[in-house]
Design an enzyme around this catalytic site. Structure first.
Site, PDB file in Angstrom:
ATOM      1  N   GLY A 119       0.811  -1.209   0.000  1.00  0.00           N
ATOM      2  CA  GLY A 119       0.000   0.000   0.000  1.00  0.00           C
ATOM      3  C   GLY A 119       0.844   1.259   0.000  1.00  0.00           C
ATOM      4  N   ARG A 120       2.092   1.106   0.385  1.00  0.00           N
ATOM      5  CA  ARG A 120       2.964   2.288   0.395  1.00  0.00           C
ATOM      6  C   ARG A 120       4.412   1.921   0.133  1.00  0.00           C
ATOM      7  NH1 ARG A 120       3.459   3.780   6.721  1.00  0.00           N
ATOM      8  NH2 ARG A 120       3.071   1.714   7.570  1.00  0.00           N
ATOM      9  N   GLY A 142      -0.382   6.217   1.406  1.00  0.00           N
ATOM     10  CA  GLY A 142       0.831   5.751   0.726  1.00  0.00           C
ATOM     11  C   GLY A 142       2.115   6.304   1.324  1.00  0.00           C
ATOM     12  N   ARG A 182       5.739 -12.558   1.213  1.00  0.00           N
ATOM     13  CA  ARG A 182       5.186 -12.866   2.527  1.00  0.00           C
ATOM     14  C   ARG A 182       4.289 -14.109   2.465  1.00  0.00           C
ATOM     15  NH1 ARG A 182       4.812  -7.235   4.321  1.00  0.00           N
ATOM     16  NH2 ARG A 182       6.269  -6.181   2.938  1.00  0.00           N
ATOM     17  N   ASP A 187       0.533 -11.232   6.718  1.00  0.00           N
ATOM     18  CA  ASP A 187       1.118 -10.370   5.682  1.00  0.00           C
ATOM     19  C   ASP A 187       2.434  -9.746   6.160  1.00  0.00           C
ATOM     20  OD1 ASP A 187      -0.952  -9.079   7.363  1.00  0.00           O
ATOM     21  OD2 ASP A 187      -0.225  -7.238   6.436  1.00  0.00           O
ATOM     22  N   ASP A 209       8.714  -5.694   8.214  1.00  0.00           N
ATOM     23  CA  ASP A 209       7.665  -4.724   8.567  1.00  0.00           C
ATOM     24  C   ASP A 209       7.757  -4.262  10.017  1.00  0.00           C
ATOM     25  OD1 ASP A 209       6.818  -4.744   6.012  1.00  0.00           O
ATOM     26  OD2 ASP A 209       4.726  -5.192   6.457  1.00  0.00           O
TER      27      ASP A 209
END
Ligand code: AMP
Ligand code: MG
Length: 496
Positions: free
Chosen positions: A104-105, A137, A194, A263, A273
């Site tokens: 998403g970003r 984003g 992932r 994810d 992440d």
């Protein structure tokens, strides 16, 4: 890890940065991603750079100093040879199926060939993608500094992780709980695939893509699986083992990830992440570092089970390829033996035990119990323990415990176990397994507060210490202190 893919890079043009682009993921069919350009940010500036990683990537020193690099790594200028894209994945978030997610970003520029194999380069915070949903984003300076420092810190600790090359900032405003400024983290990994990528194609019944993805991962990263009777079950087993080793490493060093959704689980067993993570201060097994995690699903002591739960989701996603449910279950079994063995090995090293004895498990359990009941600072305890002398006691360690009687009993048990162990070997082993420096929340917070005022010296100092966390770094003992009282009020949530 070199492969045919790396060899292909030789054919590709050398960009102005000296990078050789491979872009193997972009050669998969377009169902895996959307090609797009990053959205520029105004007037970027450098916040931090990892020259150690730059060297590993084969980047020339002067390039990372250049305006071209600043623009390219903020997403303001295209690097010749790159093929920017955002990939699609899905996932289970906090135990619930969340459906389609995706980058998403984070915008992937492609993979570059390096001496250590192909490395993917991603710009996190580089603008909206078709997978941004309600998000903007962007990433804020605060969370970008945290990801940058913690990636390099975990690498310094010898824990598998995605890496971070740099952070660039901009005065562009971003709305979170408060108004903050935007930043971009350049992060690298052999791949950012992932568990959620597999779940995406499995749940949406795209079996051809599911197989393509599994074959891509096997060919690039798990080639030995190809030699087995059931390559996809072998893949699940290999991922289970890597994940088990990762969990042992996190638990041993006192690292809480905070948002272990499927994810956010790397198919390569990397820490990935960085959001609401935290290194433990006082040892509290039930510690919850993510303010949004109201149920404590991802508490420190739940992490190993949550990883297994996530592996189970991966197994479920791979079932169309494995076919026999029993084979999938058998592949997952390895986690249950590898994790405890790996954790015990790490804890023995922290205790300075140079061999394995049957009574070690009890000693390790007793150590955790004692640390918990006395709420002892986890990092300080282990580093001080490096100077422990059997039987004569050890004031700096004893001072950490209010229940002296229990400590004395434990110290006697430990002293007896140490009797046959060579003192020199023990000290050496302990100093290499008990870091002096970890990225405590309050240290990151101090560096972030200064960075918001455009003083990046704190980020740089922390980077230097955390890249070599087992070294003494004379003159920097302030960074090894107990957390100040205000550290308890730092609230880190998913919103970043
Ligand atoms: P995370 O909890 O950070 O792993 O994010 C979960 C999903 O939300 C991922 O697909 C992210 O790419 C997406 N996401 C998180 N923050 C943003 C944002 N500011 N803009 C767009 N997408 C985002
Ligand atoms: Mg994520």
């Amino acid at each position: 890890m070199t492969s045919a893919i790396d060899a292909l890079a030789a054919d590709l043009t050398l960009a102005q940065s000296g990078l050789k682009w491979v872009n193997s993921f972009a050669r998969l069919d377009p169902g895996f991603y959307t090609e797009l350009q990053p959205t520029p940010l105004p007037s970027p500036y450098w916040v931090g750079r990892s020259r150690a990683l730059a060297r590993e990537l084969g980047l020339e020193d002067h390039w990372l100093e250049s305006d071209e690099a600043l623009a390219a790594l903020t997403g303001n200028q295209m690097l010749r040879g790159s093929r920017p894209l955002a990939s699609v994945y899905s996932g289970h978030q906090f135990g619930m199926w969340a459906g389609q997610l995706g980058d998403g970003r984070a915008i992937s520029l492609g993979e570059i060939a390096t001496a250590g194999g192909a490395q993917e380069i991603q710009l996190k915070g580089a603008g909206r993608t078709p997978y941004s949903r309600m998000g903007d984003g962007r990433a804020v300076l605060r969370s970008s500094i945290r990801e940058f420092l913690c990636s390099e810190a975990l690498h310094g600790l010898g824990i598998p992780t995605t890496r971070a090359l740099c952070v660039t900032g901009s005065d562009a405003l971003v709305r979170r709980e408060e108004i903050e400024t935007a930043a971009v983290v350049t992060r690298t990994a052999p791949s950012f695939i992932r568990f959620g990528h597999f779940e995406h194609f499995s749940y949406s019944n795209q079996q051809v893509q599911l197989k393509t993805l599994a074959d891509y991962v096997i060919d690039r990263f798990y080639p030995a699986c190809r030699e087995t009777k059931q390559p996809y079950a072998a893949l699940l087993e290999a991922v289970s083992e890597r994940t088990a080793h990762l969990m042992a490493a996190w638990q041993a060093v006192g690292f809480c990830h905070g948002v272990m959704n499927t994810d956010n689980m790397s198919i390569l067993g990397l820490t990935i992440d960085y959001g609401p993570f935290q290194f433990l201060d006082a040892f509290d097994p039930g510690h919850i570092c993510n303010h949004s995690d109201t149920q404590g699903r991802y508490a420190y002591n739940k992490q190993p089970n949550m990883a297994y739960w996530n592996l189970f989701c991966l197994g479920q996603a791979l079932l169309p390829l494995i076919e026999e449910q029993d084979q999938a279950l058998a592949a997952l079994e390895s986690y249950k033996t590898v994790f405890p063995e790996a954790l015990e090995a790490r804890m023995r090293a922290k205790l300075g035990l140079t061999d394995a004895q049957p009574e070690d498990k009890a000693l390790i359990d007793d150590t955790f119990r004692l640390l918990s009941s006395n709420k002892v600072d986890y990092t300080i305890f282990w580093r001080r323990l490096c100077g422990f002398t059997p039987h004569s006691g050890h004031e700096p360690v004893r001072d950490l415990f209010f229940d002296r009687e229990s400590f004395n009993a434990w110290a006697l048990q430990y002293s007896e176990r140490l009797a046959p162990v060579d003192i020199g070997l023990r000290a050496n082993l302990m100093l290499k397994n008990n870091p002096k420096f970890v990225l405590r929340n309050h240290l990151g917070e101090e560096a972030i507060r200064a960075a918001k005022l455009k003083d990046f010296s704190g980020v740089n100092t922390l980077l230097t210490l955390l890249q070599a966390p087992f070294d003494e770094h004379p003159g920097h003992d302030r960074f090894t202190d107990f957390p100040p009282d205000w550290a308890a009020s730092i609230a880190i949530s998913c919103s970043s």
